[in-house]
Enzyme design. Structure first.
Site, PDB file in Angstrom:
ATOM      1  N   ARG A 111      45.828  56.618  44.919  1.00 17.86           N
ATOM      2  CA  ARG A 111      46.651  55.504  44.415  1.00 17.86           C
ATOM      3  C   ARG A 111      46.658  54.287  45.338  1.00 17.86           C
ATOM      4  NH1 ARG A 111      49.971  60.054  42.877  1.00 17.86           N
ATOM      5  NH2 ARG A 111      49.847  60.340  40.620  1.00 17.86           N
ATOM      6  N   GLU A 165      27.461  29.919  43.256  1.00 15.02           N
ATOM      7  CA  GLU A 165      28.914  30.021  43.427  1.00 15.02           C
ATOM      8  C   GLU A 165      29.447  28.929  44.346  1.00 15.02           C
ATOM      9  OE1 GLU A 165      30.844  31.829  41.709  1.00 15.02           O
ATOM     10  OE2 GLU A 165      29.827  33.679  41.103  1.00 15.02           O
ATOM     11  N   LYS A 168      38.878  28.896  47.491  1.00 12.83           N
ATOM     12  CA  LYS A 168      39.263  30.106  46.769  1.00 12.83           C
ATOM     13  C   LYS A 168      40.616  30.625  47.232  1.00 12.83           C
ATOM     14  CE  LYS A 168      37.724  34.281  44.622  1.00 12.83           C
ATOM     15  NZ  LYS A 168      36.601  35.172  44.276  1.00 12.83           N
ATOM     16  N   GLU A 216      45.058  35.908  37.947  1.00 15.72           N
ATOM     17  CA  GLU A 216      44.311  35.148  36.949  1.00 15.72           C
ATOM     18  C   GLU A 216      45.107  34.898  35.668  1.00 15.72           C
ATOM     19  OE1 GLU A 216      39.828  35.555  36.959  1.00 15.72           O
ATOM     20  OE2 GLU A 216      40.264  36.204  34.924  1.00 15.72           O
ATOM     21  N   ARG A 252      43.601  30.385  38.357  1.00 16.35           N
ATOM     22  CA  ARG A 252      42.496  31.173  38.889  1.00 16.35           C
ATOM     23  C   ARG A 252      41.361  31.338  37.869  1.00 16.35           C
ATOM     24  NH1 ARG A 252      42.545  36.805  42.485  1.00 16.35           N
ATOM     25  NH2 ARG A 252      40.278  36.937  42.649  1.00 16.35           N
ATOM     26  N   HIS A 303      30.790  31.504  34.006  1.00 17.54           N
ATOM     27  CA  HIS A 303      30.688  32.965  34.013  1.00 17.54           C
ATOM     28  C   HIS A 303      30.677  33.590  32.617  1.00 17.54           C
ATOM     29  CE1 HIS A 303      31.315  32.428  38.253  1.00 17.54           C
ATOM     30  NE2 HIS A 303      31.337  33.722  38.486  1.00 17.54           N
TER      31      HIS A 303
END
Length: 354
Positions: free
Chosen positions: A118, A182, A224, A234, A238, A245
């Site tokens: 976890r 990128e 970033k 996101e 973001r 993409h």
């Protein structure tokens, strides 16, 4: 040593950028909170850097997992291989995983760290340009599936990111150029000053001038880090980092992972996004050409595979993670240095660029 911070409250972490971090004393040991460490790397990176890294970990109990190289290795089968190794070697919840390699290694190691018992600590040591400026920062971890790229994963932040600029000198030219896609993305989506800096310094970048590379990587990581600090999972800004993409992932999935490098597909996707923006009268043909010129300078493709049809693109784009309520959502530049998300693009408009 240059350093900056990704600010996420208790999940904040540093990014170190320096020449020689893999061969000299580095901050790595201070970010490991136990005696057990497992390094995940691949058959290309291991002969170059694994022993040097293990020498820095002489005070720890270290084992390693060495995967084959390539995008096709970012699979559920290899995820299971990592899980099996961790269990067989009695790694506990206090163990640390270290990702030594490019984006594939970083993504699958991070996902394994998120899932093992976890959640255990992991550290990113990216060795490709693409992973140094993008995938190692921000905590997006995943594996691929034949029906979609990065569709199985988790948001899970590393404890630190160590970027050794010297690793770029062992990187094949094609891989370096793919990473530049990128880099260029940051300039197009939100930093016009950086886009102009790239245009003015492109020869020095191609010649791998260390000072210029260090500044370039730091500016990308700062861009970033600023975005991730605002929107870790996101839900808003973001998503702009996905410029190019949606088109690019469709190319990768249709061609088979690894046929086109991720950065090559993103480069073409950014051109398609720019052409769509021009068609919608958001940017001028001169701006589109500026984008194309910089991408072409680094020998990156600007046209999708001739074999791909409109329907090929749409079937993959329909599965994109940004989509909501069945609506396709695309990131489109509205100027060089500014981009927005649109959810009202019609198939007729897409036909213009696909």
């Amino acid at each position: 040593m240059a350093s900056l911070n990704v600010s996420l409250d208790e999940r904040s972490y540093p990014i170190y950028i320096e020449s020689g971090l893999l061969s000299n004393n580095s901050p790595l040991p201070k970010h490991i909170n136990s005696k057990r460490v497992c390094i995940v790397t691949n058959t290309v990176v291991a002969p170059l850097y694994l022993e040097a890294l293990k020498q820095q970990l002489s005070d720890f109990i270290v084992d390693e997992i060495i995967l084959a190289d390539g995008e096709a290795q970012k699979s559920l089968a290899n995820f299971e291989k990592i899980m099996e190794h961790m269990l067989a070697n009695t790694h506990g919840r206090d163990s640390t995983l270290i990702a030594l390699g490019g984006g594939v290694i970083g993504d699958i190691t991070g996902f394994a760290a998120a899932c093992y018992q976890r959640g255990i600590d992991f550290i990113q040591i990216p060795t490709t340009l693409l992973s140094q400026v993008d995938s190692s920062v921000g905590g997006k971890t995943a594996v691929n599936h034949p029906l979609g790229k990065n569709m199985i994963g988790a948001f899970y932040q590393p404890k630190a990111v160590l970027i050794d600029i010297d690793s770029l000198f062992t990187l094949p030219v094609r891989e370096f150029n793919a990473g530049m896609a990128e880099v260029i993305k940051y300039g197009i989506l939100g930093d016009k000053e950086f886009f102009d800096w790239l245009s003015n310094n492109k020869a020095a970048i191609k010649a791998k001038d260390k000072v210029v590379l260090a500044e370039m990587i730091q500016r990308c990581c700062q861009n970033k880090a600023d975005i991730v600090s605002q929107d870790e999972k996101e839900s808003g800004v973001r998503a702009l980092l996905n410029l190019g993409h949606t088109f690019g992932h469709a190319i990768e999935a249709e061609q088979g992972y690894g046929v086109w490098l991720h950065g090559e597909a993103v480069a073409t996707g950014m051109v398609q996004a720019a052409q769509l923006a021009e068609h919608l009268n958001y940017i001028s043909s001169a701006e589109t050409q500026q984008i194309i010129d910089l991408i072409v300078y680094f020998d990156l493709p600007i046209k999708a595979p001739a074999s791909m049809t409109f329907d090929d693109f749409i079937k993959h784009m329909a599965r994109d993670k940004k989509n909501l309520g069945g609506k396709l959502r695309l990131i489109i530049p509205t100027a060089i240095g500014k981009s927005e998300m649109f959810d009202n693009i019609t198939h007729e408009q897409l036909h213009h660029v696909i």
